[in-house]
Design an enzyme around this catalytic site. Structure first.
Site, mmCIF file in Angstrom:
data_model
loop_
_atom_site.group_PDB
_atom_site.id
_atom_site.type_symbol
_atom_site.label_atom_id
_atom_site.label_comp_id
_atom_site.label_asym_id
_atom_site.label_seq_id
_atom_site.Cartn_x
_atom_site.Cartn_y
_atom_site.Cartn_z
ATOM 1 N N SER A 108 1.358 -3.203 0.504
ATOM 2 C CA SER A 108 0.654 -4.305 1.163
ATOM 3 C C SER A 108 0.057 -5.212 0.106
ATOM 4 C CB SER A 108 -0.467 -3.755 2.057
ATOM 5 O OG SER A 108 -1.326 -4.787 2.500
ATOM 6 N N TYR B 71 -7.391 2.166 2.933
ATOM 7 C CA TYR B 71 -6.108 1.471 3.056
ATOM 8 C C TYR B 71 -5.795 0.692 1.778
ATOM 9 C CZ TYR B 71 -2.490 -1.609 4.884
ATOM 10 O OH TYR B 71 -1.314 -2.291 5.076
#
Length: 289
Positions: free
Chosen positions: A164, A181
């Site tokens: 990401s 995350y």
């Protein structure tokens, strides 16, 4: 002197004809986009896995109904929990019942958790790190024998890790902070670089993709909570958010002969949004799995 305009079999440069792929987290979202791309680019078999068998079965039915597949090509449902070693071993066993090798592993399964710093729970942080980092390593490790079985220096097999842009910049902070995350995606990118060097002698290439905002059924709720799709699109240098074709194009490139000398890369797919914001990201459009 060699003819510098001559390219070997250019029409097949982006073809995946006859290749076999495994897609973790492939029952929806970006994983399903990629699975569709693999099949339509010529793969003969694409294995779809996620925790829920019903979701895998629905995805496979959609994929097998696509109109432009190679004769005999099909998607196959292999439900498994990629967050555990036992689940990954079950997945490898299921795939091995159908084929003796694979050419592409798309390590896409992942999770996130949003909560403020002072109350961010230990269990959530651990869950995200386990699925987004450890399970990627274990998936590559356990599939390595199948990936290397028919790989050669001229036709290497591929691992693609879904990371990401949150792993490249500062992710979501505040009430919905995604500490685990962001840290896990940074770790996944660096893990990919290490695996790229380790596995290249076995003719396995490892690269990561770093998506930004992609509106999906899973993501739309969070996009609306953080200002709406129109706001996020307007804030992107390209004036839009990601589309399924944006993922499809990159994964086909990395998996095809066109990407056969790309190894250890982390490719951003966000229209330049990360750098427009100076490396600071708004909340990621992901949901808890």
């Amino acid at each position: 002197m060699a003819d510098e305009t001559a390219l070997t079999d250019f029409p097949s440069l982006f073809s995946l004809k006859g290749k076999i792929a495994v897609v973790t987290g492939g029952s929806r979202g970006l994983g399903l986009n990629a699975a569709s791309a693999f099949l339509q680019a010529g793969c003969s078999k694409v294995f779809i896995t996620s925790r829920k068998a019903a979701g895998c079965d629905r995805a496979v039915a959609q994929l097998n109904a696509l109109p432009n597949l190679q004769p005999g090509a099909r998607a196959i449902s292999v439900p498994a929990d990629s967050s555990t070693l036992a689940g990954i071993e079950s997945l490898v066993s299921q795939v091995s019942k159908h084929v003796d090798h694979i050419d592409i592993l798309f390590a896409n399964a992942g999770a996130t958790w949003g909560e403020a710093f002072d109350t961010h729970p230990d269990a959530a942080f651990q869950k995200v790190m386990d699925l987004n980092v450890k399970s990627v390593f274990l998936s590559v490790q356990k599939f390595a024998p199948l990936l290397s079985k028919k790989a050669t220096i001229d036709d290497p097999s591929r691992v693609i890790i879904t990371a990401s842009t949150a792993g490249l910049g500062v992710g979501s902070l505040g009430p919905q902070a995604t500490y685990g995350y962001s840290a896990s995606k940074a770790a996944a990118i660096h893990l990919g670089r290490n695996l790229a060097i380790e596995l290249a002698p076995r003719h396995i290439l490892v690269n990561s993709i770093c998506p930004g905002f992609f509106p999906t059924k899973m993501a739309n709720g969070l996009l609306e909570m953080t200002g709406g799709i129109a706001k996020h699109a307007a804030g992107n240098p390209m004036g839009r958010l990601g589309k399924p074709e944006d993922i499809a194009g990159v994964v086909v490139y990395l998996s095809s002969r066109a990407g056969s000398h790309v190894n250890g890369a982390a490719i951003e797919i966000d229209g330049g949004a990360l750098w427009k914001r100076g490396g600071f990201l708004e909340p990621e459009p992901e949901s808890k799995l």
